[in-house]
Scaffold this motif. Structure first.
Motif, PDB file in Angstrom:
ATOM      1  N   SER A 123     115.618  14.476 -10.493  1.00  0.00           N
ATOM      2  CA  SER A 123     116.037  14.449 -11.894  1.00  0.00           C
ATOM      3  C   SER A 123     116.586  15.818 -12.273  1.00  0.00           C
ATOM      4  CB  SER A 123     114.850  14.083 -12.790  1.00  0.00           C
ATOM      5  OG  SER A 123     113.784  15.015 -12.603  1.00  0.00           O
ATOM      6  N   ASP A 179     115.677  17.801 -14.539  1.00  0.00           N
ATOM      7  CA  ASP A 179     114.616  18.789 -14.788  1.00  0.00           C
ATOM      8  C   ASP A 179     113.803  19.087 -13.524  1.00  0.00           C
ATOM      9  OD1 ASP A 179     113.075  16.534 -14.433  1.00  0.00           O
ATOM     10  OD2 ASP A 179     112.291  16.477 -16.472  1.00  0.00           O
ATOM     11  N   LYS A 180     114.203  18.455 -12.421  1.00  0.00           N
ATOM     12  CA  LYS A 180     113.577  18.666 -11.101  1.00  0.00           C
ATOM     13  C   LYS A 180     112.108  18.248 -11.042  1.00  0.00           C
ATOM     14  CE  LYS A 180     116.741  22.460 -10.001  1.00  0.00           C
ATOM     15  NZ  LYS A 180     116.890  23.858  -9.555  1.00  0.00           N
ATOM     16  N   GLN A 181     111.697  17.432 -11.989  1.00  0.00           N
ATOM     17  CA  GLN A 181     110.304  16.984 -12.028  1.00  0.00           C
ATOM     18  C   GLN A 181     110.088  15.660 -11.284  1.00  0.00           C
ATOM     19  OE1 GLN A 181     107.776  18.952 -13.437  1.00  0.00           O
ATOM     20  NE2 GLN A 181     109.541  20.340 -13.399  1.00  0.00           N
ATOM     21  N   SER A 203     124.781  13.335 -16.695  1.00  0.00           N
ATOM     22  CA  SER A 203     123.571  12.583 -17.059  1.00  0.00           C
ATOM     23  C   SER A 203     123.876  11.204 -17.641  1.00  0.00           C
ATOM     24  CB  SER A 203     122.748  13.377 -18.076  1.00  0.00           C
ATOM     25  OG  SER A 203     123.520  13.592 -19.256  1.00  0.00           O
ATOM     26  N   THR A 233     119.251  11.247 -12.319  1.00  0.00           N
ATOM     27  CA  THR A 233     119.962  12.210 -13.164  1.00  0.00           C
ATOM     28  C   THR A 233     120.240  11.665 -14.568  1.00  0.00           C
ATOM     29  OG1 THR A 233     121.942  11.443 -11.976  1.00  0.00           O
ATOM     30  CG2 THR A 233     121.048  13.599 -11.364  1.00  0.00           C
ATOM     31  N   TYR A 262     118.486  10.400 -17.925  1.00  0.00           N
ATOM     32  CA  TYR A 262     117.149  10.596 -18.505  1.00  0.00           C
ATOM     33  C   TYR A 262     116.399   9.272 -18.663  1.00  0.00           C
ATOM     34  CZ  TYR A 262     113.391  11.723 -21.721  1.00  0.00           C
ATOM     35  OH  TYR A 262     112.155  11.837 -22.303  1.00  0.00           O
TER      36      TYR A 262
END
Length: 236
Positions: free
Chosen positions: A67, A69-71, A137, A199, A201
């Motif tokens: 994602s 936010d790399k989470q 996104s 990617t 949300y």
């Protein structure tokens, strides 16, 4: 002429005991076999099972996409969805399920196809999560790929893809030919499913939800079962 009498040989006590033990052991083995068959622990129709390889994408050092936010990492998402697919598919007694991985372990593409080939798989289903290469996104949706120029791979892709779209309501990005190694080197009908974009949300949140993963897993299982059922009725 003297009549011949049969001389009955008496068995020695040790031999009698051994024969008795063997008889009891035989009865116990037969009883246990029957009991296991009745309780479903042994499948007497195992030779008729369809062998389905569930290929859980990436793993270990190969993290796949992530994602923005790399989470949320693809290898984790695919393991969660794939594990649910395996669990649900194993309830179908007409199917034998084989996973390319069940933990966070690196498996090369070559090894994944080797697992499929060595087990004489009837179907190969690879599970992935997508991402845009430019960091956009807005891109979203589910797309399913096949490579082999045959009706079977396309029909498998169609069956799974249509069930996913109707179940989760994601944007339909279509069924496409994809030049992926696991599809090219597969020796059976095979598909690769991109379950959504990490990617994006909204989709990254959905793909992390247990309820959404269950919907995806149910759809994949249903698609596999419908394909097997339709192919069986055609061959008959």
């Amino acid at each position: 002429m003297k009549s011949k009498r049969r001389v009955k040989r008496k068995l020695k006590p040790g031999v009698k005991a051994l024969l008795g033990f063997i008889g009891i052991l035989f009865i116990v083995i037969v009883f246990n076999k029957l009991n296991n068959i009745i309780n479903g622990n042994i499948d007497i129709f195992s030779d008729n099972k369809k062998i389905v390889v569930i290929d859980i994408g990436h793993g270990g050092k190969d993290q796949g996409t992530q994602s923005l936010d790399k989470q949320k990492i693809e290898k984790d998402i695919t393991l969660q969805i794939g594990s649910k697919v395996i669990e649900k598919l194993e309830k179908d007694k007409s199917i034998k399920v084989i996973a390319t991985r069940t933990t966070d372990k690196y498996i090369s593409l070559k090894e994944r196809n080797k697992i499929e080939a060595e087990n004489n798989a009837d179907l190969f289903v690879s599970i992935h999560a997508n991402a845009t290469g430019d960091g956009s996104s807005s891109t979203e949706g589910v797309e399913t790929f096949y490579w082999k120029n045959d009706d079977k791979s396309y029909k498998l892709a169609q069956s799974i893809h249509n069930n996913i779209i109707s179940s989760v309501g994601a944007l339909d990005r279509g069924i496409k030919r994809g030049n992926y190694q696991v599809l090219r080197d597969s020796s059976c009908p095979s598909v690769l499913i991109e379950t959504g974009f990490l990617t994006n949300y909204k989709e990254s949140v959905n793909l992390s939800k247990n309820s959404y993963q269950n919907k995806l897993a149910n759809s994949i299982v249903k698609g596999i079962q419908e394909y097997i059922s339709e192919e069986g009725s055609v061959s008959e």
